[in-house]
Each structure stands twice: as structure tokens, then as C-alpha cells.
Design a protein around this motif. Structure first.
Motif, short mmCIF file in Angstrom:
data_model
loop_
_atom_site.label_atom_id
_atom_site.label_comp_id
_atom_site.label_asym_id
_atom_site.label_seq_id
_atom_site.Cartn_x
_atom_site.Cartn_y
_atom_site.Cartn_z
N GLY A 15 -44.98 -24.06 54.15
CA GLY A 15 -43.52 -24.18 54.24
C GLY A 15 -42.95 -25.00 53.12
N GLY A 16 -43.34 -24.70 51.87
CA GLY A 16 -42.74 -25.33 50.69
C GLY A 16 -41.51 -24.52 50.28
N GLY A 18 -41.20 -21.97 48.28
CA GLY A 18 -41.41 -20.53 48.32
C GLY A 18 -41.45 -20.00 49.75
N GLU A 37 -47.11 -24.61 58.48
CA GLU A 37 -47.16 -25.64 57.43
C GLU A 37 -48.22 -26.68 57.81
N GLY A 48 -37.41 -35.10 41.10
CA GLY A 48 -36.31 -34.17 40.86
C GLY A 48 -36.81 -32.78 40.51
N TRP A 132 -50.26 -27.20 61.11
CA TRP A 132 -51.13 -26.02 61.19
C TRP A 132 -51.67 -25.73 59.78
N LYS A 133 -52.96 -25.96 59.62
CA LYS A 133 -53.57 -25.75 58.30
C LYS A 133 -54.36 -24.45 58.30
N ASN A 321 -39.04 -23.82 36.04
CA ASN A 321 -39.13 -22.45 36.53
C ASN A 321 -40.10 -22.19 37.67
N GLY A 322 -40.98 -23.16 38.02
CA GLY A 322 -41.99 -22.88 39.05
C GLY A 322 -41.34 -22.55 40.38
N GLY A 324 -38.18 -21.88 40.82
CA GLY A 324 -37.27 -20.76 40.59
C GLY A 324 -37.99 -19.42 40.73
#
Ligand SMILES: Cc1cc2nc3c(=O)[nH]c(=O)nc-3n(C[C@H](O)[C@H](O)[C@H](O)COP(=O)(O)OP(=O)(O)OC[C@H]3O[C@@H](n4cnc5c(N)ncnc54)[C@H](O)[C@@H]3O)c2cc1C
Length: 433
Positions: A15-16, A18, A37, A48, A132-133, A321-322, A324
Motif C-alpha cells: 500500500g505505497g 503505486g 500492506e 519530500g 499483512w506481509k 519520476n519514480g 510518477g
């Protein structure tokens, strides 16, 4: 998880940025999903982050513009200096550059909070499991399965089944390792990064993204991420010190760094626009990250299982950009699952669209990201002060370098205007039928 009433169901591992964006895109498209997650709770990790207009456009389509505008600084310009504090190049960013959507400079934790709040509100807390891994994945002709343990105690939880499993589990993705067991550890670039925040009066416009110096002797990236953090009107200012360093540790979002390990590179950076050593000494906290990436993978999808975000294409953070690209992946995958009735075909279509594109961004971040402007001037001047920048390199050449990166990342104005026009045509066609 079962397919309910013929509705497609997706397991999202991680749950990052992405995974959360994917959940919101799937929910908007009427596709069921659950996020798993490994962290027991969301802690304010990292520092930042910049969200460029190609990604803020997608976040606006998810209805998040107002929340992001409240939490972020709307970045107005990019400014490049050499290590003597001399101005090399300046260009407008975000709306100031004529984009329909802004560039946000924001604390990672704030971006994550906006996404988590929206995900819980729209999907319901029951679709969001923390602690939850994921420890492995499987599949058969009818579905995909993710196996989980309790992240803290390591004891087994259940195995969850859905039509599709999407691994959004970041740089150290367990699913990527399962799909590509022969791939080695992330590749160290030779550059270590120290990051922090400092409460400080507005620098330049108060919405400037500053890049200064060069990696060989020390480079700084500085931008504000929150306005008016105290009664004196100071801002929370994010900074990154990047220095070529032989030694590095594994990347971890919360590894502490030490000022004495890098401040020497910036000891004489006393400029009229900022006293850098004083600014660094006033930092709230310092984190340390190695600059790492991986070679682009030959494939991401194995039938009903696929990768997204850093799990699919970890890249050097040299072009903002990662995250993004993770956001763009999320939209593309949701669109593919809507367009293709067969989930296996949908995952293949997503990969065909996104893998070559992101591979190019990974390569460009190694060779010619925006800070290549600094490298060029460093080389041409032999790392000495210049009389006039026009004698070193023309403004047109600098602008061309900057534009080339934006085109590769899909963040140039022409590409975004074309995408907006396409969307308008599709929704216009939708309303007349
Ligand atoms: C120093 C630095 C600066 C950066 N600056 C920018 C920037 O300005 N702009 C930008 O766009 N990008 C930037 N990036 C890149 C950006 O942070 C990443 O690309 C982005 O976080 C990727 O999102 P993700 O969701 O794929 O992975 P992550 O954000 O890493 O999220 C992965 C999630 O998966 C969870 N997880 C991991 N393993 C498991 C498991 N086994 N089971 C369940 N859950 C699991 C993790 O806890 C985490 O919540 C920067 C990166 C770094 C290191």
C-alpha cells in the motif's frame, strides 16, 4: 477473495504510492480490490517528493486535486546553480509553464495520507489490511493466490485468492524475486544521498526547485514542501545532498544519516540566495539512502500476476519520476482491465504499454536526467566559476536538454495536451451514445 457477481477482483500487494493509486483507479473503474500492506501502521516515512504534471493529472482525475493543493507547495520554477552559487539556468514548472495541472512538492507522508484517506473512504476499511506481509504467490487457470504472514510475528495468516495479483511491494519486492529469482540485488550507482527537512524562510520564489553543484564534488537539491509551518512564516524545506561515495547500505525508507558524513562537501557554500551549511545544520532530522536501481526486466507479467511501480522498474531518483511512473502504471493497468475481458490479456496489454516506456525512463535517469545540465556545465568549465554562462552553453541548448527528459518521461506539455484531448474525445463519445 472471491469473484462476486461476475465482478473482477484484484489483490494489491503493498500500500505505497503505486498500490494506493491502483486501488483508487480500480475503484473508479468499478473493479473490486483489496490492499495488503506489510507495515502495521502508516508512519511518516521518507521526506519530500515532487509530483510532475503527468502524474498530478491522474491524481486530479481521481478527485484529489483539492486535498493535494492544501497539503503541498505548487512548484513554480526549476533553478540550476554551479557549486559557486552562480545561476546556470531557470525555467518555469507546473502551471507556471502552461501545464493544465500543477507540479506538487509534497512530504511523502502527506501524499500517502491523501491516498490512504481516499482509499479508506471509497473502498471501506475492510478492503485495507495492514500488518499483512506477502511471502509468495501462486496461480492456476481460474485465479491467482497471494500467501501472507503476520508482518511482526512472522506467523502464517491466510492465503488470499482473486482474479489477479498485482505486486506493488517496492524496491525489495518479494514477488519480483519470485518471478525473476536469478536477478541480483539492486545496483548501487556510486552516489549516496542524505535527505532532510529544515524550517527556513522562503528561498528565491518560495516555490523554487533548486539543483546545485555536481555529484563528483557534491550536489544539492532543495525545494519547499509545506508553507507557513510556524508563526514566523517559515516553510518546511526538503533537501537532498548527493555525493559520490564508495560505501553504502541497503535502501530503507527510515535509515538515519549523520551530518558529519557529508557536510564537508558543502562547507564553503555561502551564497547570497542561501547559506547552505547553516541551512543543513538547522535540519530537523536526516535520512540516508543509497542511489540504486535495477536493469529493466524482460517481462513483468506471468499470466495473472504482474508488477507495478518500484517493484517493476526501480529507477534513480534524478528526474522526480519514480512515484510518477507508478501512478501512470496504475492508470494504465486499470484501463487495461476495463478494456480486456480476459485478465491474462489485460496484464499482457498493460505490460506491452508500460514496460518499454518505463525502461527508457530508467535508462534516461542513468544517463541524462534533468541534472545533466549541471554535469555539462561542470565539464565545460573544468569545475571553475564562469564569467558569463552564455560563453559556456546557450540557453537554447539547456532548454533542449530539459525538454528531452520530459519527452522520454511523458511529462512534456505536448504529450499531456494530446492525452487530455484524447480523454475529452472518449468522454464526449460516451455521453452521446
Ligand atoms: C531519496 C528518494 C527521492 C525520491 N524522490 C522522488 C520524487 O521527487 N518524485 C517521484 O516521483 N519519485 C521519487 N522517488 C521515487 C519514489 O519514492 C518511488 O518510486 C515510489 O515510492 C514507488 O512507489 P511504490 O508504491 O512502487 O513503492 P513504495 O512507495 O516503496 O511502496 C511499497 C509498499 O509495499 C509495502 N511492502 C513491501 N513489501 C511488502 C510485502 N512483502 N507484503 C506487503 N507489503 C509490502 C511497503 O511497506 C510499502 O508500503 C524518490 C525515491 C527516493 C529513494
Amino acid at each position: 477473495m472471491r469473484k462476486v457477481g461476475g465482478r473482477l477482483n484484484v489483490i494489491i500487494v503493498g500500500g505505497g504510492i503505486g498500490g494506493l493509486t491502483l486501488a483508487l483507479c480500480l475503484n473508479q473503474a468499478g473493479i473490486g480490490c483489496r490492499i495488503y500492506e506489510s507495515a502495521a501502521e502508516y508512519r511518516p516515512l521518507g521526506v519530500g517528493i515532487n509530483v510532475l504534471p503527468h502524474a498530478s493529472r491522474e491524481l486530479a482525475r481521481l478527485g484529489l486535486e483539492a486535498a493535494l493543493t492544501r497539503a503541498a507547495v505548487l512548484t513554480r520554477e526549476a533553478v540550476f546553480f554551479n557549486r559557486f552559487g552562480q545561476l546556470i539556468y531557470r525555467e518555469p514548472l507546473g502551471r507556471e509553464a502552461g501545464y493544465a495541472d500543477p507540479q506538487y512538492s509534497i512530504h511523502r507522508a502527506e501524499l500517502q495520507r491523501v491516498l490512504v484517506d481516499a482509499a479508506i473512504e471509497r473502498l471501506g476499511a475492510q478492503c485495507f489490511r495492514t500488518g499483512w506481509k506477502c511471502v509468495g504467490v501462486d496461480q492456476d487457470a481460474g485465479g491467482a493466490v497471494a500467501h501472507f504472514v503476520d508482518a511482526e510475528r512472522g506467523v502464517g495468516r491466510s492465503s488470499e485468492r482473486a482474479d489477479v495479483v498485482v505486486a506493488c511491494d517496492g524496491l525489495h519486492s518479494i514477488v519480483r524475486k519470485t518471478l525473476h529469482p536469478a536477478e541480483g540485488a539492486p545496483r548501487y550507482s556510486g552516489v549516496n544521498m542524505w535527505r532532510g527537512t529544515t524550517r527556513w524562510p522562503a528561498i528565491l520564489t518560495g516555490a523554487s526547485m533548486i539543483r546545485a553543484g555536481w555529484l563528483a564534488t557534491g550536489k544539492m537539491v532543495i525545494y519547499p514542501i509545506r508553507d507557513a509551518v510556524d508563526g514566523a512564516g517559515r516553510q518546511l524545506v526538503n533537501w537532498v545532498a548527493e555525493v559520490e561515495t564508495a560505501r553504502h547500505d541497503e535502501r530503507d525508507w527510515s535509515r538515519r544519516g549523520r551530518l558529519e558524513d557529508f557536510i564537508g562537501a558543502f562547507a564553503d557554500w555561502h551564497f547570497d540566495w542561501l547559506d547552505v551549511p547553516a541551512f543543513l545544520r538547522a535540519a530537523d532530522a536526516i535520512l540516508e539512502f543509497p542511489m540504486v536501481d535495477q536493469d529493466p526486466l524482460p517481462w513483468w507479467s506471468d499470466r495473472r500476476i504482474t508488477l507495478l511501480g518500484d517493484a517493476a522498474h526501480p529507477m534513480y531518483p534524478r528526474g522526480s519520476n519514480g512515484a510518477g511512473q507508478a501512478i501512470l502504471d496504475a492508470r494504465s493497468l486499470a484501463d487495461a482491465l476495463v478494456a480486456e475481458a480476459d485478465p491474462v490479456a489485460a496484464l499482457a496489454a498493460y505490460e506491452a504499454r508500460r514496460l518499454p516506456f518505463t525502461a527508457e525512463v530508467v535508462r534516461m535517469n542513468r544517463s541524462n536526467p534533468p541534472d545533466a545540465i549541471l554535469r555539462e556545465v561542470w565539464k565545460r568549465t573544468g569545475d571553475r566559476p564562469f564569467e558569463r554562462i552564455d560563453d559556456v552553453i546557450s540557453a537554447a541548448d539547456l532548454a533542449a536538454m530539459s525538454e528531452r527528459y520530459k519527452r522520454v518521461a511523458g511529462a512534456d506539455r505536448a504529450s499531456l495536451a494530446a492525452a487530455a484531448e484524447r480523454d475529452a474525445r472518449v468522454s464526449g463519445a460516451g455521453t452521446t451514445t
